[in-house]
Design a protein around this motif. Structure first.
Motif, short mmCIF file in Angstrom:
data_model
loop_
_atom_site.label_atom_id
_atom_site.label_comp_id
_atom_site.label_asym_id
_atom_site.label_seq_id
_atom_site.Cartn_x
_atom_site.Cartn_y
_atom_site.Cartn_z
N LEU A 259 0.81 -1.22 0.00
CA LEU A 259 0.00 0.00 0.00
C LEU A 259 0.85 1.27 0.00
CD1 LEU A 259 -2.74 -0.89 2.67
CD2 LEU A 259 -2.84 -1.16 0.19
N SER A 260 2.16 1.13 0.16
CA SER A 260 2.99 2.30 0.45
C SER A 260 4.00 2.62 -0.64
CB SER A 260 3.72 2.09 1.79
OG SER A 260 2.81 1.78 2.82
N LYS A 261 3.68 2.33 -1.87
CA LYS A 261 4.58 2.65 -2.97
C LYS A 261 4.12 3.94 -3.66
CE LYS A 261 5.89 -2.14 -3.98
NZ LYS A 261 7.27 -2.02 -3.55
N ASN A 262 5.06 4.86 -3.86
CA ASN A 262 4.80 6.12 -4.55
C ASN A 262 3.70 6.94 -3.88
OD1 ASN A 262 6.74 5.57 -6.63
ND2 ASN A 262 5.24 4.17 -7.55
N ILE A 263 3.79 7.03 -2.56
CA ILE A 263 2.87 7.87 -1.79
C ILE A 263 3.68 8.93 -1.05
CG2 ILE A 263 1.20 6.00 -1.49
CD1 ILE A 263 2.27 5.73 1.41
N LEU A 264 2.98 9.89 -0.47
CA LEU A 264 3.65 10.91 0.33
C LEU A 264 3.89 10.41 1.75
CD1 LEU A 264 1.66 14.06 -0.84
CD2 LEU A 264 3.93 13.32 -1.59
N MET A 265 4.88 10.98 2.41
CA MET A 265 5.21 10.57 3.78
C MET A 265 4.01 10.72 4.71
SD MET A 265 7.33 9.43 6.02
CE MET A 265 9.00 9.53 5.39
N ALA A 266 3.26 11.83 4.55
CA ALA A 266 2.09 12.04 5.41
C ALA A 266 1.05 10.94 5.20
CB ALA A 266 1.48 13.41 5.16
N ASP A 267 0.95 10.44 3.96
CA ASP A 267 -0.01 9.38 3.68
C ASP A 267 0.42 8.06 4.30
OD1 ASP A 267 -1.67 11.07 2.31
OD2 ASP A 267 -0.86 10.57 0.32
N LEU A 268 1.71 7.84 4.49
CA LEU A 268 2.17 6.61 5.17
C LEU A 268 1.61 6.56 6.59
CD1 LEU A 268 3.95 4.08 5.41
CD2 LEU A 268 5.83 5.58 6.12
N ILE A 269 1.65 7.70 7.28
CA ILE A 269 1.10 7.75 8.64
C ILE A 269 -0.40 7.44 8.62
CG2 ILE A 269 0.79 9.19 10.67
CD1 ILE A 269 3.74 8.46 9.93
N ALA A 270 -1.10 7.98 7.62
CA ALA A 270 -2.54 7.74 7.52
C ALA A 270 -2.83 6.27 7.22
CB ALA A 270 -3.14 8.62 6.42
N ILE A 271 -2.00 5.62 6.44
CA ILE A 271 -2.23 4.22 6.10
C ILE A 271 -1.95 3.31 7.29
CG2 ILE A 271 -1.43 2.31 4.64
CD1 ILE A 271 -0.90 4.40 2.46
N VAL A 272 -0.83 3.53 7.97
CA VAL A 272 -0.49 2.71 9.14
C VAL A 272 -1.60 2.80 10.19
CG1 VAL A 272 1.11 2.45 11.07
CG2 VAL A 272 1.99 2.86 8.79
N GLY A 273 -2.09 4.02 10.46
CA GLY A 273 -3.16 4.18 11.46
C GLY A 273 -4.45 3.51 11.04
N SER A 274 -4.74 3.48 9.75
CA SER A 274 -6.00 2.90 9.28
C SER A 274 -6.02 1.38 9.42
CB SER A 274 -6.25 3.28 7.82
OG SER A 274 -5.40 2.57 6.95
N LEU A 275 -4.85 0.76 9.57
CA LEU A 275 -4.78 -0.70 9.72
C LEU A 275 -5.06 -1.13 11.17
CD1 LEU A 275 -1.63 -1.47 7.53
CD2 LEU A 275 -4.05 -1.70 6.89
N ASP A 276 -5.02 -0.20 12.12
CA ASP A 276 -5.33 -0.47 13.54
C ASP A 276 -4.47 -1.62 14.06
OD1 ASP A 276 -6.45 -0.43 16.05
OD2 ASP A 276 -8.25 -1.54 15.46
N LEU A 277 -3.17 -1.38 14.15
CA LEU A 277 -2.23 -2.42 14.57
C LEU A 277 -2.00 -2.38 16.08
CD1 LEU A 277 0.39 -1.72 11.77
CD2 LEU A 277 -1.37 -3.51 11.75
N VAL A 278 -1.90 -3.53 16.68
CA VAL A 278 -1.43 -3.67 18.06
C VAL A 278 -0.25 -4.63 18.04
CG1 VAL A 278 -1.95 -4.64 20.33
CG2 VAL A 278 -3.56 -3.09 19.26
N MET A 279 0.91 -4.14 18.40
CA MET A 279 2.13 -4.92 18.20
C MET A 279 2.27 -6.06 19.20
SD MET A 279 2.91 -3.35 15.59
CE MET A 279 4.36 -4.31 15.21
N GLY A 280 1.47 -6.08 20.25
CA GLY A 280 1.54 -7.19 21.20
C GLY A 280 1.21 -8.53 20.57
N GLU A 281 0.37 -8.53 19.53
CA GLU A 281 0.04 -9.80 18.90
C GLU A 281 0.83 -10.06 17.62
OE1 GLU A 281 -4.05 -10.02 17.84
OE2 GLU A 281 -3.98 -8.38 16.40
N VAL A 282 1.68 -9.09 17.23
CA VAL A 282 2.60 -9.36 16.12
C VAL A 282 3.81 -10.06 16.74
CG1 VAL A 282 3.90 -8.32 14.20
CG2 VAL A 282 1.76 -7.31 14.94
N ASP A 283 3.58 -11.30 17.12
CA ASP A 283 4.48 -12.03 18.03
C ASP A 283 5.39 -12.92 17.21
OD1 ASP A 283 5.55 -13.03 20.30
OD2 ASP A 283 3.81 -14.17 20.94
N ARG A 284 6.35 -12.31 16.51
CA ARG A 284 7.23 -13.09 15.65
C ARG A 284 8.67 -12.64 15.87
NH1 ARG A 284 3.09 -14.66 15.89
NH2 ARG A 284 1.55 -15.31 14.35
#
Length: 402
Positions: A377-402
């Motif tokens: 989702l993050s190819k050829n976008i603006l830096m500000a849009d990267l922040i908007a995309i990451v937030g829209s995925l609603d990530l909680v890193m406690g379960e990204v248990d790898r």
């Protein structure tokens, strides 16, 4: 080991966290930037290695492992009931939902059937926790893209839910309330009435929330058409929950699998429709979360009606009546899944029929799969849009248990 020289110190990158991009491979105007792991908009300790050309992002590589819960190895060294507090710490914003999935899996292995009152209480607290999780997702997302007041409003209303769940379980975020074979305790006296007051209070607040955030033209300009996730790409990456439904697929395990008492309840599955931009954009994902809060309120009202009329509190009701003293499932491989606020949470168990601890446990975490689609989702976008995309995925890193 790679050496990086700064003005005042020298740091070394170990083999576990190498830089993907090499300085000699960069074009003349390109740079390598690190977003996180302490950046507030990464919603936890997530490090993003970003190759940029000025404000334009060429490629993003997520680096994981800064918050490793070691859940699976803990679960393989403990009896089944003692794993529940560790389950709480996966998606620590939706502990009731995670407990429900794990406990349901062990009960199916043991072929235990719960009393209806237990099942309705479980669904009740899980849907309360779903609303609390979505409130934090929408509120923190608004904060990420520049709106502070809605974040405070949503924290205020989320606090009411957390106090109610603390009243039930004794814990503010990590509950250990849903037990294998029952519950820690029945609902406190007066809880149903207090819950009805909350639903009556928060329903107009959701309408206000939609007017202030979701339908705000500034919010629309920052999110509509940003981070568009096509449905085929979402399916290929294993995305679930609002991330998948935001792309237009009406897929919810509460309907698909029909677990617990969800088949007896009336509720809808909202999906993204591209009203403000394109189907599957950042606006759609947040709009789906808002609509799911309305549906959760419908479920809560129906559970309260059942608990107050059909499955009433009685003196002889024991929420721990079926809690086994020793849990030794038959030798089998078993997988169970449930619909968490962020998507499909699944647990795989392998047992030998002799021990009260599993031979193997594997957790299928929703945030891990939802995060995996970020580079696409993050190819050829603006830096500000990267922040908007990451937030829209609603990530909680406690379960990204790898």
């Amino acid at each position: 080991m790679q050496k990086i020289q700064y003005k005042y110190k020298t740091e070394y990158l170990t083999e576990s966290e190498p830089l993907k991009f090499k300085e000699e491979d960069l074009a003349e105007e390109e740079m390598i930037l690190n977003v996180g792991p302490q950046h507030p908009s990464t919603h936890g300790v997530l490090r993003l290695e970003v190759k940029t050309d000025g404000e334009l992002i060429k490629e993003v590589v997520p680096h994981l492992g800064y918050l490793h819960r070691c859940f699976e190895k803990h679960a393989e060294s403990l009896p089944f009931p003692q794993v529940i507090p560790f389950v709480d710490r996966l998606d620590y914003l939706a502990s009731m939902n995670s407990e429900h999935a794990y406990v349901m899996g062990v009960e199916k292995m043991l072929d235990l059937q719960m009393p209806q009152r237990v099942e309705y209480i479980r669904v009740l607290v899980a849907e309360l926790n779903r609303i609390a999780s979505h409130f934090l997702a929408i509120g923190s997302y608004a904060l990420d893209i520049g709106a502070q007041t809605p974040f405070l409003w949503l924290f205020r209303d989320r606090e009411t839910i957390l106090r109610m769940l603390e009243w039930v379980s004794g814990g503010r975020l990590l509950y250990n309330y849903i037990w294998i074979g029952g519950l820690f305790y029945d609902l406190p006296v007066g809880f149903e009435e207090k819950c009805k007051e909350f639903t009556a209070y928060v329903r107009p607040k959701l309408v206000e929330l939609q007017q202030i955030i979701i339908d705000n033209h500034l919010f629309i300009n920052r999110t509509a058409g940003v981070g568009v996730l096509p449905l085929d790409l979402a399916i290929n990456y294993g995305c679930t929950g609002p991330v998948l439904r935001g792309s237009g697929l009406r897929y919810d395990l509460r309907k698909v699998d029909g677990y617990s008492v969800y088949p007896e309840l009336d509720f809808d599955i909202p999906v993204g429709e591209g009203k403000m931009g394109k189907v599957g954009d950042s606006w759609d994902r947040n709009y789906v979360r808002l609509l799911e809060c309305f549906e959760s309120l419908k479920i809560i009202d129906q559970c309260l009606e059942k608990l107050l009329k059909e499955h009433k509190r009685t003196r002889d009701f024991d929420p721990q009546a079926l809690v086994p003293k020793k849990i030794r499932p038959k030798a089998m491989d078993f997988y169970v899944r449930a619909e968490n606020p962020k998507g499909e949470l699944g647990f795989f168990f392998r047992t030998d029929g002799k021990s009260d601890t599993p031979l193997r446990v594997k957790c299928r975490a929703c945030s891990f799969h939802n995060l995996s689609v970020l580079p696409a989702l993050s190819k050829n976008i603006l830096m500000a849009d990267l922040i908007a995309i990451v937030g829209s995925l609603d990530l909680v890193m406690g379960e990204v248990d790898r």
